[in-house]
Design a protein around this motif. Sequence first.
Motif, PDB file in Angstrom:
ATOM      1  N   MET A 267       9.438 161.253  70.175  1.00 27.84           N
ATOM      2  CA  MET A 267      10.050 160.020  69.705  1.00 27.84           C
ATOM      3  C   MET A 267       9.861 158.961  70.771  1.00 27.84           C
ATOM      4  O   MET A 267      10.313 159.117  71.899  1.00 27.84           O
ATOM      5  CB  MET A 267      11.525 160.245  69.422  1.00 27.84           C
ATOM      6  N   LEU A 268       9.176 157.927  70.386  1.00 26.89           N
ATOM      7  CA  LEU A 268       8.878 156.855  71.314  1.00 26.89           C
ATOM      8  C   LEU A 268       9.775 155.683  70.937  1.00 26.89           C
ATOM      9  O   LEU A 268       9.580 155.047  69.901  1.00 26.89           O
ATOM     10  CB  LEU A 268       7.406 156.493  71.142  1.00 26.89           C
ATOM     11  N   GLU A 269      10.777 155.448  71.770  1.00 28.30           N
ATOM     12  CA  GLU A 269      11.693 154.356  71.454  1.00 28.30           C
ATOM     13  C   GLU A 269      11.006 153.043  71.836  1.00 28.30           C
ATOM     14  O   GLU A 269      10.852 152.743  73.016  1.00 28.30           O
ATOM     15  CB  GLU A 269      13.006 154.511  72.224  1.00 28.30           C
ATOM     16  N   ILE A 270      10.593 152.288  70.835  1.00 29.89           N
ATOM     17  CA  ILE A 270       9.814 151.094  71.140  1.00 29.89           C
ATOM     18  C   ILE A 270      10.710 149.895  71.451  1.00 29.89           C
ATOM     19  O   ILE A 270      10.338 149.021  72.199  1.00 29.89           O
ATOM     20  CB  ILE A 270       8.802 150.758  70.019  1.00 29.89           C
ATOM     21  N   GLU A 292      12.654 144.973  73.985  1.00 30.91           N
ATOM     22  CA  GLU A 292      11.437 145.702  73.627  1.00 30.91           C
ATOM     23  C   GLU A 292      10.838 146.386  74.851  1.00 30.91           C
ATOM     24  O   GLU A 292      10.971 145.894  75.962  1.00 30.91           O
ATOM     25  CB  GLU A 292      10.399 144.726  73.036  1.00 30.91           C
ATOM     26  N   ARG A 293      10.174 147.496  74.609  1.00 32.92           N
ATOM     27  CA  ARG A 293       9.361 148.093  75.673  1.00 32.92           C
ATOM     28  C   ARG A 293       7.968 147.484  75.566  1.00 32.92           C
ATOM     29  O   ARG A 293       7.492 147.202  74.471  1.00 32.92           O
ATOM     30  CB  ARG A 293       9.257 149.611  75.502  1.00 32.92           C
ATOM     31  N   SER A 294       7.332 147.320  76.723  1.00 39.20           N
ATOM     32  CA  SER A 294       6.011 146.689  76.699  1.00 39.20           C
ATOM     33  C   SER A 294       4.967 147.656  76.164  1.00 39.20           C
ATOM     34  O   SER A 294       5.144 148.879  76.219  1.00 39.20           O
ATOM     35  CB  SER A 294       5.634 146.240  78.103  1.00 39.20           C
ATOM     36  N   LEU A 295       3.878 147.110  75.661  1.00 38.83           N
ATOM     37  CA  LEU A 295       2.765 147.933  75.187  1.00 38.83           C
ATOM     38  C   LEU A 295       2.289 148.894  76.268  1.00 38.83           C
ATOM     39  O   LEU A 295       2.069 150.071  76.009  1.00 38.83           O
ATOM     40  CB  LEU A 295       1.594 147.031  74.780  1.00 38.83           C
ATOM     41  N   ASP A 323       9.861 145.171  63.235  1.00 36.73           N
ATOM     42  CA  ASP A 323      10.099 143.909  63.946  1.00 36.73           C
ATOM     43  C   ASP A 323       9.529 143.896  65.359  1.00 36.73           C
ATOM     44  O   ASP A 323       9.592 142.886  66.043  1.00 36.73           O
ATOM     45  CB  ASP A 323      11.609 143.636  64.041  1.00 36.73           C
ATOM     46  N   TYR A 324       9.004 145.006  65.802  1.00 37.59           N
ATOM     47  CA  TYR A 324       8.437 145.047  67.146  1.00 37.59           C
ATOM     48  C   TYR A 324       7.289 144.039  67.219  1.00 37.59           C
ATOM     49  O   TYR A 324       6.406 144.022  66.362  1.00 37.59           O
ATOM     50  CB  TYR A 324       7.943 146.465  67.458  1.00 37.59           C
TER      51      TYR A 324
END
Lengths: 625, 226
Positions: A267-270, A292-295, A323-324
């Motif tokens: 699970m990648l919490e974006i 947000e986490r960065s790309l 919505d990211y």
Amino acid sequence: MDLYADRIDDRIEAMLEKVQKASRYTGGEMNTQVKPWDKARLHYGFCFPDTYEVGMSHLGMKILYGLVNAQEDSVCERFFMPWTDMKALMEEEQVPLFSMESRRPLCDFDMIGFTLQYEMSYTNILAMMDLGRVHLLSRDRERDEPIVVAGGPCAFNPEPLADFIDAFMLGDGEEVTLDVTRTIRDWKESGEPRMECMKALSQIPGVYVPSLYETDYHEDGTIREMRRLWDGAPEKVRKCVVTDLNTAYYPMEIPVPYTEIIHDRIMLEIMRGCTRGCRFCQAGLLYRPVRERSLDRLMELAVSLEKSTGYEDISLSSLSSGDYTCLAELIRDLLRRFKQEHVSISLPSLRIDSILKESLEETQKERKTSLTFAPEAGTQRLRDVINKGVTESDLIEKVTDAFQGGWSSVKLYFMIGLPTETCEDLDGMADLCQKVNRCYFTVPKDQRAKGLRITASASSFVPKPFTPFQWVPQDTQEMLREKQQYLKEKMKTIKGVNFNYHESKTSYLEACFARGDRRLGRVLLRAYQKGCILDGWNELFRFDLWMEAFEEEGLDPAFYAFRARSRDEILPWDFIDAGVTKEFLWREYEKSQNAVVTPDCRKGCQGCGIHKWKGVCSYAHAGTV
Amino acid sequence: MRMLALFEKGERLRHIGHLDIMRAMQRALRRSSLPVSYSKGFNPHILLGFASAMPVGAVGKCELMEVELDSDVDAGEFEKRMNEALPEDLKVFSCRPLPPHGPALMAQVCAASWHLKILDDDLRRRVQESIPSFLEKDEIPAMKKTKSGEKEVNIRPMILHLEAEEDGTLDMTLQMEESQSCKPSMLLESLLRHNGIQDFSVRYALTRDHLLGRHHDTLCYLEDIA
């Protein structure tokens, strides 16, 4: 100790031969470790108050498990709620609840932490402490017993658990958890009495220590006043906010269970938080502001997690992944990066108004599962009331895209019992299903996948604290059941639709505890003593025993679930600063009554109050409203 | 190339079922970054085969699996990288390439050797003493679970070897071919019945020591002839 350990180990092995699904209790999973016990200064027992399969699917646990074990002086081990067969054997054999890693009893730990994901897990907390030989009531615990803490979304109304939990952590856990572990470690080594630990914990921002407060009630049962018993305790407890997700701790390796669990994937919490402002959604308000986490960070995490787990599935996790900001780019990068490794990417909480058609086509290259849409209500009017900014044409357009893209299975999530709901709104749900059905048949036969499946689920609305609906009554059970039956009949007539709904009794109890006060602790204890456990499992849920427990404690569940609260009533969670202000919530409530929508924060700041964390909310401008 | 790997399933994992062990191996192979081959098709999966499914509750001392690789890998390198990727209780201890077009391991298994130790001392002694008379019988009926229910089979010809060690632990070799297959639990139940015991909920420790194949009518360790 070793002799004792051997004996216990042998008894555990004997029990494992008898239970169903012994793999729930064996441990030894990849990426778990037994850290040397004696070298550690702090031993943390992380408790998930539900079964292994549920608990191991929870992202927060994996984060905190990794975080605490990453501290050189700490050991973190996992505990889960045993299933009834195992529990009975443990009681019979007098084997205490033991950890997955070193099989030590719960009472041996310096602190134990429960994550509160849903109200129906509360009796499991008591059962786990009982099995683990920890006194249930905070006031009964001895100096050398564990300090019992809890966090998670339900901690935002901690009062029903106030008798049992020593300290609650409110908000994001990545930082406050370490503050709490250090405080407990130092206190343990200091030899001071337990009360000193409580006082020290209460000084940590975001920590609530219920034993330092007392509540008085009016004759009608509402709260008169919540008083501090110690002057040093804060009047208001403000939730913790991690300001930058890129620097926040995230595990590079997570345990990989042997047995299949519910969410068996990376699970990648974006991102955290949501700008939508749906009025029924507690998470959407509690987890503000949006971060947000960065790309780059996400790619880094995805690569190391894939490498360390061997999982074949990555799911992007957040309240509203659509919505990211750079979603299409992220999906493209992930697919490109993992092309050789046969990794599939899934988006669990797909919102119908945001996902790009292009990304849909990208994800489908690997595997086609069913697509989920959540219109929540059947008519535009009611969707406006709940501020679900989705229109019928949005839905139809996205569903058509999906059918054209080769999907044939669609899930639609609805809620019944929303404020102001009428028969027309129920008809609207059936109508929407009918239209989705028609969408499928408008796609030419040779261009669509076979076997249309529309699953329509109706859950019962539960009003939650820190939402604009925190004041409204829940529908009575009779009303809900009538609505369910009505819908069942209507849906029967539509081809390809499979309709299901949730048990309304569970929602009733959930409503009581979601907005309950401190007195409910007595009901909880009594229900547990009567044998209520694993209430989230339909086959074990004993509504009759719960009602007896209410009656014997002289409390009326209807008071908590079906009563409309007035604006000036003191609510049990008013002492918590969750970021959003009570004024904002009331404003939203009033707008809902007139079916007036509030735009997404990204279209303009609505002044919810979160801007007090300076610079954290990208959409806040001070001075608005 | 096809690689043969011998592995051990440890004490802690004895309750983990075959499918779960298989999934754990697949994930370990993915973690290892070895050039494993995938099946073609819509849901590609790793080409991995086990010689035999392991009964739940048993420890495996020498289990066999075969892995298809896209390019040649040195056996020592394969073993090293697998062990870096495997959890503590599941370890590979020997590897070698298999002939490219040989039959699947599963098709070569004929029998397995086991150790079964009844935990109760008295019962273990009692069973130990009854072995000679047990083996004298021409027919030993046992209940075999099949898809359609239970049926009675004669397991006497499937008991290739049975003797008790000094402490009463049973050392046995049981046939394991499609039509003629005897599980240790079936043998144990027959032995208990032979001793007039009808309650089969006896605690015992079970280890599978070796899988066996046939070479010119002689039973050999499967890893030596595959």
